[in-house]
Design an enzyme around this catalytic site. Structure first.
Site, mmCIF file in Angstrom:
data_model
loop_
_atom_site.group_PDB
_atom_site.id
_atom_site.type_symbol
_atom_site.label_atom_id
_atom_site.label_comp_id
_atom_site.label_asym_id
_atom_site.label_seq_id
_atom_site.Cartn_x
_atom_site.Cartn_y
_atom_site.Cartn_z
ATOM 1 N N LYS A 1 33.402 40.040 36.531
ATOM 2 C CA LYS A 1 34.065 41.217 35.984
ATOM 3 C C LYS A 1 35.369 41.413 36.727
ATOM 4 C CE LYS A 1 33.233 45.308 36.899
ATOM 5 N NZ LYS A 1 34.515 45.558 37.607
ATOM 6 N N THR B 132 35.925 46.867 40.752
ATOM 7 C CA THR B 132 35.496 45.821 41.640
ATOM 8 C C THR B 132 35.568 44.468 40.976
ATOM 9 O OG1 THR B 132 34.048 47.192 42.930
ATOM 10 C CG2 THR B 132 33.312 44.957 42.564
ATOM 11 N N ASN C 46 45.420 54.836 34.392
ATOM 12 C CA ASN C 46 45.241 55.245 35.788
ATOM 13 C C ASN C 46 45.787 56.621 36.107
ATOM 14 O OD1 ASN C 46 43.889 52.970 37.159
ATOM 15 N ND2 ASN C 46 45.594 51.870 36.235
#
Lengths: 444, 444
Positions: B217, B228, B439
């Site tokens: 991922k 992550t 974001n």
């Protein structure tokens, strides 16, 4: 809403902020005025023709009444522009990083063209500019310093200097600082000036008031290429060139070098400091390092540089907020700097500020990857004076109050690494849609 | 339009590209399949309840038929998550950076909650997870490795493991790799799988075909906190744990560690490699470092890791383009890495790519500030195979052709520093309005 993992079992435990509210980051106290605030200097800003728009000033000239002490610091980017190479040599420094100081009479700055990546021909143009300015103000060419800002990779034409410099020299004025500050702007939305004064009474120069003043343009990057940080600072205090360089290097290190808009460094960054000594009686001793006089001078110089640096950060491209990152408790000054820069350069932190999001996890991530030595369980973070992390764990905070504090034009992030006594402050701005628009538009 | 400062007096001089077009950056040749492509492994992806949406898989289990060799590499962020600490300890590494390898039977990954910044309770949850998985698949808890991805600062509930793991264990399948790859996604827009094979005929294992396969991922960061990089790779080649770690460290160094989406490093990054040896005859010698067999294994492992790494970069948040930065001619490998990362992390370069702008000045600025040793006049830059800078000066190029080449989903930037023989490749993505939107949205 509060987070579910807490540094204390009691959400009302009430951690104290890392810094008392009274120490809020206000700009250093300052005088009105800029590069002509100190006595012994005249300046001017004119339209010389580097830009097509005739209403846009594009040539600034700062001239001392007499040859005076000068020092400078320059970009260390390997790709450095021709005017950097020429000005550095004028001040006796052959290599990047060598101390640059000596005697100077004038500083000429053009905007619209950076004279960068222009090879030998660019160096010739920069040298020819110093001769043109020397002729116009009546000094040797080697007392003229030069700086350029604008597009790179295009030759800087000499014609605008040939016609513009004599006209500018004729218009030099002790009130010309504001026009000069306008003439060096590129993508800056506002001109940047600052000044400070200190009294001579307690430092052995009774009856004298000394001034430090300056102008700067921002470090935000521009289309189609990168722009530049340029600052010209003057003082009427009497300081020898070598000591002037020491003071400038220190002041720039704690101001201009602590600004990071997009972590990028330009080819043309230049900062000049000229000292006329005109506020001291004729024959007075120069300020000597270690004396109260020199300390007072350094304080005023530091205030002016920091004020200009904050203006540059606040005017970064697309910025909606000035962001001040204070790091304390670092094991070394290098660790403090690394941690503060990691936070200030993180696109995730910068977009979070843009989104009014007190997202301490991103601050933690940034300090964690910075290389600074600390233990997770010793870290503490405040955002806008609100404790959000203690002992590496979430502190519950009032998100509505956080949103209210994000209305402030300056966002302050405090980090305590709990690993030592070193500290630093770095300034940046948030990361907005406009940044992408400004820097991502098609060039063609 | 061409620029006016040229590296040669003749615009038609025709500089050769730094790399022949035949060496275009195509993904390494690969097999279909992922983490269950190699024999001896089963996997599954289920909805266990970490996420509210019942259609969203959020628990992946990868189980070896027998206890097998295992190695791992983890984030070095000081803020590291509980599952990183627990898995590292399972593989005999007490401290960040220590080699982590040993024997393992299962890897469990949940998405939706990172179990980071959760203190002692988070460690207890991670340890309890290994016991639950061990009970369900019939192995000791210390043969279970654990990873988590999602929000940080919130406690990871144990209930979804208690109900989900037994259900998942019952559904394990040699065809379960694709579901497992979906279950570990967070902001990823696509699941990421890759596989490669090599024949045993010429390496002393006639009649055998070996596979390496994996899932990953992405490393893009997510709201409200950071996400992550997690990868699980399996092979049916016979390799001892210690040698497996060496191979993984090398492969990760040239793949996952060369991906930089926004220069930020997560609290949870983990990469696991398991070797069943199931493709070799019973009792066959393990692949020994220095042999052709080990070299073939390392090649396949490198291809799989690089393929996954490129998928991660291409799927960075808001990405519209994969960006490959090749640096050659560096004085040292560290210089090559510093220069390539400076280019790949530069917001100015990334927004220029988003804007389809072959703006080599920004690339020059980035390498110039990187700290890599080189001389301006020795630098050469190509963008999409078009020479744009030679000897530090502009090379005229056809801007229409450049715009055409920017239509490609992968943008390649080649830099030759002219200072030595070291080289590297780094992958990133462009910087778009969507990155800021993703974001910068309000968390509350």
């Amino acid at each position: 809403m509060t987070n579910s993992v807490q540094a204390s079992g009691d959400p009302a435990a009430g951690f104290a902020p890392l810094r008392p509210p009274s120490s809020a980051d206000a700009p250093p106290a300052s005088e009105p005025g800029g590069v002509t605030r100190a006595r012994g200097f005249r300046a001017v800003g004119v339209h010389a023709g580097f830009r097509k728009d005739p209403s846009r000033l594009d040539l600034a000239l700062v001239v001392a009444d007499e040859p005076c002490a000068c020092a400078a610091v320059f970009t260390r980017n390997v790709f450095c522009a021709a005017p950097v190479t020429v000005s550095r040599a004028q001040l006796g420094a052959d290599q990047p990083g060598e101390p640059a100081y000596g005697t100077a009479r004038a500083v000429v700055v053009n905007s619209g063209n950076a004279n960068a990546a222009t090879g030998e021909r660019g160096l010739e143009t920069a040298r020819a500019t110093t001769r043109i300015v020397g002729d116009a103000v009546g000094c040797p060419a080697d007392e003229v310093l030069v700086a350029s800002t604008g597009v790179i990779g295009e030759h800087l034409p000499l014609e605008p200097f040939e016609t513009g410099v004599p006209a500018a020299a004729a218009a030099l004025s002790p009130d010309g600082g504001a026009d000069a500050a306008r003439a060096i702007m590129t993508t800056d939305t506002l001109p940047k000036e600052a000044a400070a004064s200190f009294d001579g009474a307690d430092i052995g120069y009774a009856g004298c008031t000394f001034f430090v003043g300056g102008m700067a343009k921002g470090s935000g990057m521009i289309m189609p290429n990168m722009a530049t940080m340029i600052a010209v600072v003057t003082t009427d205090a009497p300081v020898l060139p070598h000591d002037l360089h020491k003071a400038l290097a220190r002041a720039a290190g704690a101001s201009f070098n602590k600004v990071t808009v997009d972590s990028d460094t330009s080819t043309n960054d230049s900062c000049f400091l000229l000292a006329s000594g005109a506020a001291a009686p004729a024959g007075a001793e120069p300020f000597a390092p270690g004396t109260p006089a020199f300390a007072a001078f350094e304080q005023a110089l530091g205030d002016v540089c920091q004020n200009l640096a904050r203006q540059m950060a606040a005017d970064g491209e697309g910025a909606t907020r000035l962001v001040t990152v204070n790091v304390t408790g670092a094991a070394t000054p290098a660790d403090a700097d690394a941690a503060a820069r990691a936070v200030a350069n993180s696109p995730l932190v910068k977009t979070a500020v843009y989104g009014h999001d007190a997202n301490w996890g991103r601050v933690a991530m940034a300090i964690g990857k910075s290389g600074a030595a600390f233990r997770q369980q010793d870290a503490a973070i405040d955002i806008m004076g609100m404790p959000v992390c203690r002992g590496g764990l979430t502190v519950p905070f009032d998100e509505d109050e956080a949103l209210r504090r994000f209305e402030n034009p300056e966002i302050v992030i405090d980090v305590d690494l709990g690993a030592g006594d070193a500290a630093t402050t770095v300034w940046t701005c948030d990361f907005s849609h406009d940044y992408v628009t400004i820097n991502g538009d098609y060039r063609s």
